[in-house]
Design an enzyme around this catalytic site. Structure first.
Site, PDB file in Angstrom:
ATOM      1  N   HIS A  19       0.694  -1.301   0.128  1.00 45.04           N
ATOM      2  CA  HIS A  19      -0.257  -0.151   0.170  1.00 45.04           C
ATOM      3  C   HIS A  19       1.246   0.909   0.144  1.00 45.04           C
ATOM      4  O   HIS A  19       1.505   1.504   0.464  1.00 45.04           O
ATOM      5  CB  HIS A  19      -1.113   0.096   1.146  1.00 45.04           C
ATOM      6  N   HIS A  21       1.313   5.640  -1.701  1.00 48.68           N
ATOM      7  CA  HIS A  21       1.044   7.027  -2.425  1.00 48.68           C
ATOM      8  C   HIS A  21       2.548   7.613  -3.205  1.00 48.68           C
ATOM      9  O   HIS A  21       3.464   7.668  -2.078  1.00 48.68           O
ATOM     10  CB  HIS A  21       0.333   8.212  -1.812  1.00 48.68           C
ATOM     11  N   LYS A 111      -9.251   0.323  -5.820  1.00 52.03           N
ATOM     12  CA  LYS A 111      -9.685   1.045  -4.711  1.00 52.03           C
ATOM     13  C   LYS A 111     -10.722   1.907  -4.485  1.00 52.03           C
ATOM     14  O   LYS A 111     -10.673   2.246  -4.913  1.00 52.03           O
ATOM     15  CB  LYS A 111      -8.544   1.971  -4.397  1.00 52.03           C
ATOM     16  N   HIS A 148     -10.683   1.193   1.970  1.00 54.40           N
ATOM     17  CA  HIS A 148     -10.083   2.011   3.013  1.00 54.40           C
ATOM     18  C   HIS A 148     -11.665   2.125   3.975  1.00 54.40           C
ATOM     19  O   HIS A 148     -12.444   2.585   3.740  1.00 54.40           O
ATOM     20  CB  HIS A 148     -10.655   4.149   2.464  1.00 54.40           C
ATOM     21  N   HIS A 186      -4.386  -0.351   5.886  1.00 59.02           N
ATOM     22  CA  HIS A 186      -4.161   0.648   7.456  1.00 59.02           C
ATOM     23  C   HIS A 186      -5.055   0.051   7.997  1.00 59.02           C
ATOM     24  O   HIS A 186      -5.792   1.519   8.775  1.00 59.02           O
ATOM     25  CB  HIS A 186      -3.674   1.624   6.586  1.00 59.02           C
TER      26      HIS A 186
HETATM   27  O1  DOR Z   1      -3.125  10.009   6.090  1.00 55.00           O
HETATM   28  C1  DOR Z   1      -3.430   9.049   4.918  1.00 55.00           C
HETATM   29  N1  DOR Z   1      -2.521   9.553   3.654  1.00 55.00           N
HETATM   30  N2  DOR Z   1      -5.015   8.587   4.519  1.00 55.00           N
HETATM   31  C2  DOR Z   1      -4.977   8.033   2.883  1.00 55.00           C
HETATM   32  O2  DOR Z   1      -5.988   7.091   3.130  1.00 55.00           O
HETATM   33  C3  DOR Z   1      -4.857   8.837   2.123  1.00 55.00           C
HETATM   34  C4  DOR Z   1      -3.255   9.178   1.910  1.00 55.00           C
HETATM   35  C5  DOR Z   1      -3.131  10.451   0.971  1.00 55.00           C
HETATM   36  O3  DOR Z   1      -3.287  10.041  -0.184  1.00 55.00           O
HETATM   37  O4  DOR Z   1      -2.668  10.987   1.236  1.00 55.00           O
HETATM   38 ZN    ZN Z   2      -2.802   5.488   1.859  1.00 57.75          ZN
END
Ligand code: DOR
Ligand code: ZN
Length: 357
Positions: A19, A21, A111, A148, A186
Site C-alpha cells: 500500500h 502513495h 481501490k 479504505h 491500513h
Molecule cells: O493519511 C492518509 N493519506 N490516508 C489516506 O487514506 C490517504 C493518504 C493520502 O493519499 O494522502
Molecule cells: Zn493510503
C-alpha cells in the site's frame, strides 16, 4: 533462525509494500527511488487528481513511475484502479488482461474510497450497492478489492469510523461476494484486527509502520504535531497493541503496507493540514523497530516478504535484504518539487538500518 535481543543483523527475502502513495509529476523523482531502494514491488494507490480510473491511465502512470527508477532497478509497480460510482465493468475485464506474467505494469486490484473519506476521495463511491456489477466483475477476474474502511458520516465520531464501517459495510459486502479477495487497508483498531483474523481465507489487512509504533498521543505531544496526522487517524494504545499482536502473530492474512503518503510540508503544517505520514525512506527500519520491541523479529519476514505475495497470488521474490542493528539519524527533509517533504520522525534516531542492496 531465531532472532533474539542480541541479534545484530536480520536478513529477509526481498520484501514488498502492499500500500503506497507516490503522487505524480516532479515529486516522483524523490519518492519512487526511496521505495525502490527498500522493496521489490509496491501497490500504487490511484488517488491522483484526477483519479486513475482506466487501464490506459494506469499504464501511463506506471510508465512515469518506471521512468524515475535508478539505473539497474528492477522495481515493479503494481497498479490499481480507483472505483467510482460510474466505473464500467468492462474496464475491470480490460484490467484483468494486464496480469499476464510478462506485463511490466500489471493492474492487480481496485481501490474503494468511500466518497469524502480521505485525500482525493471526492470521486469515490457514494453507495457500495452502486458498484455491485463492478465487484462481480472483479470477483470473476480475480482482481482484489482494496478498501479504505471508514464511514464518512459526520455523525460518527472520527475514532469510531473504522469499527462502524466493518459493521455497516464490510460484513454485508463480505457476505455478498464470498469469493472476492478483500484487503482492508491500513487497519487501526482492535475491531479491525479481530474482524480480519476471523473473516476467513479471502479477507486480509495491511498494517502501517506508524500504526505499529505510535498511538494517538503522538499527535499531541508537546503541541500539535501534524506529521503524525494520517487517516485512519492513530488510535489509543489498546488498539496499537492489538495491531502489534496481529502483525506479529504469523497469521498470513496480515501483511506490510506502509501507506507512505507524501504531502508538501507547508500543506501539513497548515490550519487545515493534509492527512498522510511519509515513511518510504525508512519503512523497513520502522517495521524492524516495531517487531523488535515486540520480541518478534522472527515474524518480520513472513509479514514483509511472504504473506502479501501469497494473498495476491503473486510469486514470492528472490534475493534478500539485510537490516543491521545500528543507531542512525534520519533526514529531516527531502526536496518535493518546488516544496519540501518532511518525513515522519525526521532528524530522530532509529535503531535499525537497512544495508544497501
Ligand atoms: O493519511 C492518509 N493519506 N490516508 C489516506 O487514506 C490517504 C493518504 C493520502 O493519499 O494522502
Ligand atoms: Zn493510503
Amino acid at each position: 533462525m531465531h532472532p533474539t535481543d542480541a541479534t545484530t543483523t536480520l536478513t529477509l527475502t526481498r520484501p514488498d509494500d502492499w500500500h503506497l502513495h507516490v503522487r505524480d509529476g516532479d515529486v516522483l523523482g524523490t519518492v519512487v527511488p526511496h521505495t525502490a531502494a527498500q522493496f521489490a514491488r509496491a501497490i500504487i494507490m490511484p488517488n491522483l487528481k484526477p483519479p486513475v480510473t482506466t487501464v490506459e491511465q494506469a499504464q501511463a502512470y506506471a510508465g512515469r513511475i518506471r521512468a524515475v527508477l535508478p539505473p539497474g532497478s528492477d522495481f515493479t509497480p503494481l497498479m490499481t484502479l480507483y472505483l467510482t460510482d460510474r466505473l464500467d465493468p468492462a474496464e475491470i475485464r480490460r484490467a484483468g488482461a494486464t496480469r499476464a506474467a510478462t506485463h511490466q505494469a500489471p493492474i492487480v486490484a481496485a481501490k474503494l474510497y468511500p466518497a469524502g473519506a480521505t485525500t482525493n476521495s471526492d470521486a469515490g463511491v457514494t453507495d457500495i450497492r452502486r458498484i455491485y456489477p463492478v465487484l462481480e466483475a472483479m470477483q470473476r477476474e480475480g482482481l482484489l478489492l482494496l478498501v479504505h474502511g471508514e464511514v464518512t458520516s459526520p455523525d460518527i465520531d472520527l475514532f469510531d469510523r473504522e469499527a462502524v464501517f466493518i459493521e455497516e459495510q464490510l460484513i454485508p459486502l463480505r457476505r455478498d461476494f464470498p469469493e472476492l479477495r478483500i484487503v482492508m487497508e491500513h487497519i487501526t483498531t482492535r475491531e479491525a484486527a479481530h474482524y480480519v483474523r476471523d473473516a476467513g481465507p479471502h479477507t486480509a489487512a495491511t498494517i502501517t509502520a506508524h500504526h505499529l509504533l505510535f498511538n494517538r498521543n503522538a499527535i499531541f505531544t508537546g503541541g500539535i504535531r501534524p506529521h503524525y496526522y494520517c487517516l485512519p487517524v492513530l488510535k489509543r494504545e489498546t488498539h496499537r497493541l492489538a495491531l502489534v499482536e496481529a502483525a506479529t502473530s504469523g497469521n498470513p492474512r496480515f501483511f506490510l503496507g506502509t501507506d507512505s503518503a507524501p504531502h508538501p510540508a507547508h500543506l501539513k503544517e497548515h490550519a487545515s493540514g493534509c492527512a498522510g505520514c511519509y515513511t518510504a525512506h525508512a519503512a523497513l527500519e520502522m517495521y524492524a523497530q516495531a517487531f523488535d520491541a515486540a520480541g518478534a523479529l522472527d515474524k518480520l519476514e513472513g509479514f514483509a516478504s511472504f504473506h502479501g505475495a501469497d494473498f495476491y497470488g503473486l510469486p514470492r521474490n528472490s534475493g534478500t535484504r539485510t537490516l543491521q542493528r545500528m543507531d542512525w539519524q534520519t533526514p529531516t527533509q527531502f526536496p518535493f518539487g518546488a516544496a519540501e517533504l518532511k518525513p515522519l520522525q525526521g532528524g530522530e534516531t532509529l535503531p535499525w538500518k537497512l544495508l544497501p542492496a
